[in-house]
Design a protein around this motif. Structure first.
Motif, short mmCIF file in Angstrom:
data_model
loop_
_atom_site.label_atom_id
_atom_site.label_comp_id
_atom_site.label_asym_id
_atom_site.label_seq_id
_atom_site.Cartn_x
_atom_site.Cartn_y
_atom_site.Cartn_z
N ARG A 24 2.80 -12.36 0.00
CA ARG A 24 4.12 -11.74 -0.12
C ARG A 24 4.51 -11.37 -1.56
N PRO A 25 4.10 -12.14 -2.60
CA PRO A 25 4.46 -11.72 -3.96
C PRO A 25 3.84 -10.38 -4.37
N PHE A 26 2.86 -9.91 -3.63
CA PHE A 26 2.14 -8.72 -4.06
C PHE A 26 2.37 -7.52 -3.14
N PHE A 27 2.70 -7.74 -1.86
CA PHE A 27 2.88 -6.64 -0.90
C PHE A 27 4.17 -6.84 -0.11
N GLU A 28 4.74 -5.68 0.30
CA GLU A 28 5.92 -5.67 1.17
C GLU A 28 5.55 -4.90 2.44
N LEU A 29 5.71 -5.58 3.58
CA LEU A 29 5.33 -4.99 4.86
C LEU A 29 6.40 -4.00 5.30
N LEU A 30 5.99 -2.75 5.59
CA LEU A 30 6.95 -1.70 5.91
C LEU A 30 7.10 -1.51 7.42
N ASP A 31 6.02 -1.40 8.19
CA ASP A 31 6.12 -1.18 9.65
C ASP A 31 5.17 -2.11 10.38
N PRO A 32 5.56 -3.36 10.60
CA PRO A 32 4.67 -4.35 11.21
C PRO A 32 4.29 -4.04 12.65
N ILE A 38 1.59 -0.46 7.45
CA ILE A 38 1.53 -0.04 6.04
C ILE A 38 2.27 -1.07 5.20
N ALA A 39 1.60 -1.44 4.10
CA ALA A 39 2.22 -2.37 3.14
C ALA A 39 2.24 -1.70 1.77
N GLN A 40 3.36 -1.91 1.04
CA GLN A 40 3.51 -1.30 -0.30
C GLN A 40 3.16 -2.34 -1.35
N CYS A 41 2.28 -1.95 -2.27
CA CYS A 41 1.86 -2.84 -3.35
C CYS A 41 2.98 -2.90 -4.40
N LEU A 42 3.56 -4.09 -4.60
CA LEU A 42 4.65 -4.26 -5.56
C LEU A 42 4.17 -4.11 -6.99
N LEU A 43 2.93 -4.45 -7.23
CA LEU A 43 2.36 -4.32 -8.58
C LEU A 43 2.20 -2.85 -8.96
N CYS A 44 1.77 -2.03 -7.99
CA CYS A 44 1.62 -0.60 -8.27
C CYS A 44 2.99 0.06 -8.46
N GLU A 65 -6.44 -7.04 0.67
CA GLU A 65 -7.17 -7.95 -0.22
C GLU A 65 -8.15 -7.20 -1.10
N ALA A 66 -8.78 -6.18 -0.53
CA ALA A 66 -9.72 -5.38 -1.31
C ALA A 66 -8.99 -4.62 -2.42
N HIS A 67 -7.75 -4.16 -2.15
CA HIS A 67 -6.97 -3.47 -3.18
C HIS A 67 -6.65 -4.41 -4.33
N LEU A 68 -6.26 -5.62 -4.01
CA LEU A 68 -5.98 -6.60 -5.06
C LEU A 68 -7.22 -6.88 -5.89
N SER A 69 -8.34 -7.04 -5.20
CA SER A 69 -9.58 -7.38 -5.92
C SER A 69 -10.01 -6.28 -6.86
N CYS A 70 -9.82 -5.02 -6.48
CA CYS A 70 -10.31 -3.90 -7.31
C CYS A 70 -9.29 -3.49 -8.39
N HIS A 72 -6.17 -5.09 -9.23
CA HIS A 72 -5.39 -6.13 -9.91
C HIS A 72 -6.19 -7.43 -9.92
N PRO A 73 -7.25 -7.52 -10.67
CA PRO A 73 -8.12 -8.70 -10.64
C PRO A 73 -7.43 -9.99 -11.07
N LYS A 74 -6.51 -9.91 -12.07
CA LYS A 74 -5.84 -11.13 -12.51
C LYS A 74 -4.96 -11.69 -11.40
N GLU A 75 -4.15 -10.81 -10.79
CA GLU A 75 -3.29 -11.24 -9.71
C GLU A 75 -4.12 -11.69 -8.49
N ASN A 76 -5.31 -11.12 -8.34
CA ASN A 76 -6.17 -11.49 -7.20
C ASN A 76 -6.60 -12.95 -7.28
N ARG A 77 -6.85 -13.43 -8.53
CA ARG A 77 -7.23 -14.83 -8.68
C ARG A 77 -6.07 -15.75 -8.27
N LYS A 78 -4.84 -15.35 -8.63
CA LYS A 78 -3.68 -16.14 -8.20
C LYS A 78 -3.55 -16.13 -6.68
#
Length: 710
Positions: A24-32, A38-44, A65-70, A72-78
């Motif tokens: 949840r700190p990284f994505f906001e779910l728009l249409d579950p 679709i989820a919006q990346c808060l970091l982007c 998860e793949a978006h975070l890994s590619c 935002h690598p620092k946030e991906n570790r968190k």
């Protein structure tokens, strides 16, 4: 199916669907509720990138998860650390109940009930055998034997079901792949079989070879060689030497060359006494070594073709005994079964041929027999081609057979099937089939024709009985030939007196037997083999004149035994036992010379010899053999169900005849063993395996026929 904790289906108390707490700190779910939420990346969004919305999957977080890994690598570790903590809490049942997942669908519910196939695999799987492990080799050899003997395709080892079966039976067995079998295991097994056959024939002095040529569905030719012999334990053995592709023309020279290759491969040159084949001219020329003129060093193979030997000096050596050299070469013998079949074929095909000055009564009988044979073949062909007639005959348990040129006694079997069916059933089947009255009358059998068919069965039945006596492979057949020829003539001559219509045919068959089969009575191998059969001895000689020849034949047999003994003595001449004996003779002679020198001038006088035992000259070797032969013939014959080789195995009174019987009774009277080989070849080269490679085919055939050596 095991589902990750963050993907578990957990509803919130108010019915909302949210992302896992770790995400949840990284994505906001728009249409579950969407199929692809679709989820919006808060970091982007913070970085004000052009695209910050990403599609996911209904039951998976992998895309986010793949978006975070590619990106935002620092946030991906968190995220990974938070995910691990959340998973631990959920495992303990301490989750907050706010995990994202749409409401349970039927597909998801079914997925939960599924079990992974890998769950059935043992975690402690056994270690695979090494390729040199005895168990690995044993199972592989059994697998190869099954492939060859059961006509299995080699590709079966790559089938998942077959590999699963073997893996379940023995999980430590390393199943070889198809290419490994072709390139490694089959050539190794071929060498194993060849070496086994060599070992069996190493101590033998006489073997017999049959040869024949066969064509498969694709009109590719193959040549087969089989070898036959009696081993030291008096067991009759038959082995396939090869069944190989024969791409060359079927000429005498090419057949002879292939024969030489096979003989040298198995190291039996000089041991082959006879070569048995059919009556083809190329076969006869290939093994008729009397066509070789050694003095002119030319081998006559045709009217216009001669083969010149390169080194003529070898054939002009004055120390070479030409008769001895020719005696070592194998002699060709025609297949008795093929020759007997020619008697039947010639008689049936020429039954309608009128002879000069023949009685009208005989001519009319010839016409009736010929017309009946033609009609029977036509009726059989017509009824077998009709589904209506076939169904009718099937309900009556009647099966009509057709004549086949390549099958022995096929004419007899066709006539016999008509006699078994009966005239009424056959005519009823014709009524079911034929539409017009003319067509029915042309096919229906009359009472006279049925009598002719019955007499044809009677005339040809002795040939079937004769065939069963000479075409065997697991019992002695060579000694039956002379008795079979005489028995055939007696049976046919007797039928000529009792038959009404087919007496003409029986007389023609007697003539054919005299022309084609009587020469076998004059061949020494067949005569001696019959003499050495304890069931017959000399009883097969019928007339007094023939019995008077027994003494002459006994002398010939004695002469033959002397030749065989001389050959065996020549082979054993250089053995250590003989060397020791020669040393003993030299020692004895030297001591005798010393004793004579001691006696001085009186050594020539017999009375002056010492009182040691004098040597008395015993009977000659020829006399011993004559007495043995005479004693053997003086005894009674054994019963017809006697085991011939078993008799000689336990016989101790006739040691020289025992050796001759072991060498001679291994000969087969026919080339039927080669025919059986090609029956197996037809099973391998069936329609679905028509493209089988010729090299693989040759190895499989060698393994299949000699399977007990694997």
């Amino acid at each position: 199916m095991n589902i990750a904790p963050e993907e578990s289906s957990i509803k919130t108390s108010v019915g909302e669907k949210q992302l896992p707490a770790s995400l949840r700190p990284f994505f906001e779910l728009l249409d579950p509720d969407s199929e692809h939420p679709i989820a919006q990346c808060l970091l982007c969004v913070k970085k004000k990138t052009k695209n910050s919305k990403y599609k996911g999957f209904k039951n998976s977080l992998s895309n986010w998860e793949a978006h975070l890994s590619c990106m935002h690598p620092k946030e991906n570790r968190k995220y990974r650390d938070a995910k691990a903590e959340e998973a631990a809490k959920i495992a303990k049942g301490q989750h907050d109940g706010n995990c994202f997942c749409p409401s349970k669908s039927k597909s998801q519910a079914s997925q939960k009930s599924l079990v992974k196939i890998t769950d059935h695999f043992r975690k402690d799987a056994a270690k695979k055998y090494s390729k040199h492990h005895p168990k690995q080799r044993q199972i592989t050899q059994l697998l190869l034997k099954s492939i060859a003997c059961d006509s299995l395709p080699i590709s079966i080892v790559d089938k998942p079901s077959f590999r699963g079966l073997l893996g379940e039976l023995n999980e430590s067995y390393a199943i070889p792949h198809r290419q490994t079998i072709k390139e490694t295991h089959l050539p190794f097994t071929e060498k194993l079989v060849i070496n086994g056959i060599k070992a069996e024939m190493k101590s033998l002095t006489s073997v017999y070879v049959t040869v024949d040529i066969w064509t498969n569905r694709q009109m590719r030719s193959f040549i087969g060689f089989t070898v036959h012999f009696v081993d030291d334990e008096f067991n009759l053995k038959s082995r396939l030497l090869c069944c190989e592709h024969f791409a060359e023309r079927h000429t005498a020279v090419n057949i002879a060359n292939r024969y030489e290759d096979v003989v040298m491969r198995y190291q039996i040159d000089g041991k082959v006494r006879r070569v048995i084949s059919d009556n083809a001219s190329s076969m006869k020329k290939a093994f008729d070594f009397s066509l070789i003129d050694i003095k002119t060093t030319e081998m006559k193979v045709g009217n216009d073709e001669d083969i010149q030997f390169s080194d003529k000096e070898d054939f002009h050596d004055p120390n070479v005994d030409l008769d001895t050299l020719l005696a070592l070469l194998p002699k060709w013998v025609s297949c008795f079964a093929h020759t007997m079949q020619l008697c039947i074929v010639h008689a049936l095909e020429n039954i309608n041929t009128k002879l000069p000055n023949e009685a009208e009564d005989h001519v009319s009988k010839r016409v009736v027999i010929h017309s009946t044979i033609t009609k029977v073949a036509k009726v059989a062909r017509t009824l077998r081609a009709s589904t209506t007639a076939s169904e009718f005959l099937h309900k009556k348990n009647v099966y009509l057979l057709m004549k086949n040129q390549t099958r022995w006694n096929s004419s007899l079997k066709m006539f016999r099937s008509f006699v078994k069916a009966g005239k009424d059933v056959l005519n009823a089947a014709i009524d079911e089939l034929a539409k017009s009255q003319k067509e029915k009358s042309a096919l229906k059998l009359s009472s006279t024709e049925l009598v002719v068919i019955t007499e044809l069965v009677d005339v040809l039945s002795p040939f079937e009985a004769a065939m069963s006596q000479v075409e065997g492979e697991k019992n002695v057949t060579i000694s039956n030939v002379c008795a079979v020829v005489i028995g055939l003539k007696k049976s046919l001559e007797g039928m000529a007196l009792i038959l009404h219509i087919c007496q003409v045919l029986s007389r023609i068959l007697v003539e054919q037997v005299n022309i084609r089969l009587n020469p076998y009575l004059e061949q020494e191998d067949f005569r001696f083999a019959t003499f050495l059969d304890p069931r017959f001895k000399a009883d097969w000689l019928q007339t007094e004149e023939e019995r008077d020849l027994l003494k002459q034949l006994s002398a010939q047999l004695t002469k033959e035994l002397l030749k065989r003994k001389a050959a065996i003595d020549a082979e054993n001449r250089d053995s250590p036992l003989d060397s020791a004996g020669s040393d003993h003779d030299q020692t004895s002679s030297s001591s005798e010379e010393k004793e004579n020198a001691h006696r001085g001038l009186f050594s020539f006088m017999r009375s002056s010899m010492s009182k040691k035992k004098r040597k008395i000259a015993g009977p000659t070797q020829e006399k011993i053999l004559e007495d043995e032969v005479e004693k053997y013939f003086a005894g009674d014959c054994e019963s017809l169900d006697c085991d011939v080789l078993g008799y000689w195995k336990n016989e101790q009174r006739f040691p020289h005849l025992k050796i001759a019987a072991r060498e001679l009774l291994g000969m087969t009277a026919t080339s039927a063993p080669s025919e059986r080989v090609f029956s197996h070849a037809g099973e391998l080269y069936r329609a679905k395996r028509a493209n089988l490679g010729v090299k693989i085919f040759a190895i499989l055939m060698l393994m299949r026929i000699n399977s007990d050596l694997i």
